[in-house]
Design an enzyme around this catalytic site. Structure first.
Site, PDB file in Angstrom:
ATOM      1  N   ASP A   1      -8.269  -9.953 -39.251  1.00  0.00           N
ATOM      2  CA  ASP A   1      -7.736 -11.304 -39.442  1.00  0.00           C
ATOM      3  C   ASP A   1      -7.170 -11.548 -40.842  1.00  0.00           C
ATOM      4  OD1 ASP A   1      -7.067 -13.771 -38.295  1.00  0.00           O
ATOM      5  OD2 ASP A   1      -8.806 -14.758 -39.170  1.00  0.00           O
TER       6      ASP A   1
ATOM      7  N   LYS B   1      -2.339  -8.434 -40.889  1.00  0.00           N
ATOM      8  CA  LYS B   1      -1.580  -7.181 -40.836  1.00  0.00           C
ATOM      9  C   LYS B   1      -0.515  -7.205 -39.739  1.00  0.00           C
ATOM     10  CE  LYS B   1      -5.345  -4.676 -40.327  1.00  0.00           C
ATOM     11  NZ  LYS B   1      -6.336  -5.798 -40.399  1.00  0.00           N
ATOM     12  N   THR B   2      -0.914  -7.614 -38.536  1.00  0.00           N
ATOM     13  CA  THR B   2       0.013  -7.606 -37.398  1.00  0.00           C
ATOM     14  C   THR B   2       1.133  -8.616 -37.594  1.00  0.00           C
ATOM     15  OG1 THR B   2      -1.787  -6.914 -35.939  1.00  0.00           O
ATOM     16  CG2 THR B   2       0.176  -7.858 -34.887  1.00  0.00           C
TER      17      THR B   2
ATOM     18  N   HIS C   1     -11.036  -4.533 -37.176  1.00  0.00           N
ATOM     19  CA  HIS C   1     -12.438  -4.770 -36.840  1.00  0.00           C
ATOM     20  C   HIS C   1     -13.241  -3.479 -36.939  1.00  0.00           C
ATOM     21  CE1 HIS C   1     -15.999  -6.107 -34.605  1.00  0.00           C
ATOM     22  NE2 HIS C   1     -15.562  -7.351 -34.767  1.00  0.00           N
TER      23      HIS C   1
END
Length: 202
Positions: free
Chosen positions: A10, A13-14, A61
């Site tokens: 979170d 990055k994406t 994660h």
């Protein structure tokens, strides 16, 4: 040049890859539902002089650490993404350690979510990142406003120009990220070419 993201879950990055390439690397329904990267994502953009830059977006994660490891073999640049509000977190440090263990020497630092904090906090996080990746270029970005994205692209173009060429004369070697069967095609493998080259028909 191959660039892999690194950083805690979170930390953006994406979203960052999507703004740089126009590609949402979270393609699975579960990823979109959970707002969480599970599988490796791939995207491409043209850098300086129309040379391609490939991006590998890795899960942040800790439960998907093995997936992250499978995506960072043979990359040229580690892009360490740290959210301004959180600062460096456990997976930030783990990802950085793994990149170094696999021989990555070139890094760029990105402070994401820069619009959420004040100047004092940004300076504090910048100091923390500089301690983790000394002498690496560092940029503050906000994917909401677009601030800093042009500067990041300039950094990537510079890194692209300085990127050492891979040996094309050696025997072809591929780090395999994924292997699956596609109807009508058969077995498909994806991964990163280390030395050598390959063409259609080989």
């Amino acid at each position: 040049m191959l660039v892999a993201t690194a950083g805690h879950v979170d930390h953006g990055k994406t979203s960052l890859i999507q703004h740089l390439t126009g590609t949402d690397t979270d393609r699975l329904a579960e990823e979109k539902q959970r707002g969480l990267t599970i599988e490796l994502g791939y995207a491409f953009a043209n850098g300086d002089a129309n040379e391609p830059i490939g991006f590998i977006d890795v899960p942040g994660h800790h439960r998907f650490l093995n997936t992250m490891i499978s995506g960072i073999n043979g990359i040229d640049l580690g892009m360490l993404v740290v959210a301004a509000d959180d600062g460096p977190m456990p997976q930030t440090l783990e990802h950085l350690q793994l990149l170094r263990l696999l021989g990555v020497e070139r890094f760029a630092g990105v402070i994401s979510k820069s619009d959420l904090v004040d100047r004092t906090r940004l300076d504090e996080v910048a100091s923390q990142i500089a301690a983790l990746i000394p002498d690496a270029p560092l940029v503050e970005i906000s994917t909401r406003s677009g601030e800093g994205l042009d500067e990041l692209q300039s950094i990537l173009d510079t890194e692209l120009r300085d990127c050492p060429e891979r040996q094309t004369e050696a025997q072809f070697r591929l780090y395999v990220d994924r292997a699956f069967i596609k109807k009508g095609a058969g077995v498909v493998v994806t991964g990163t070419c280390l030395p050598g080259s390959i063409k259609v028909g080989d």
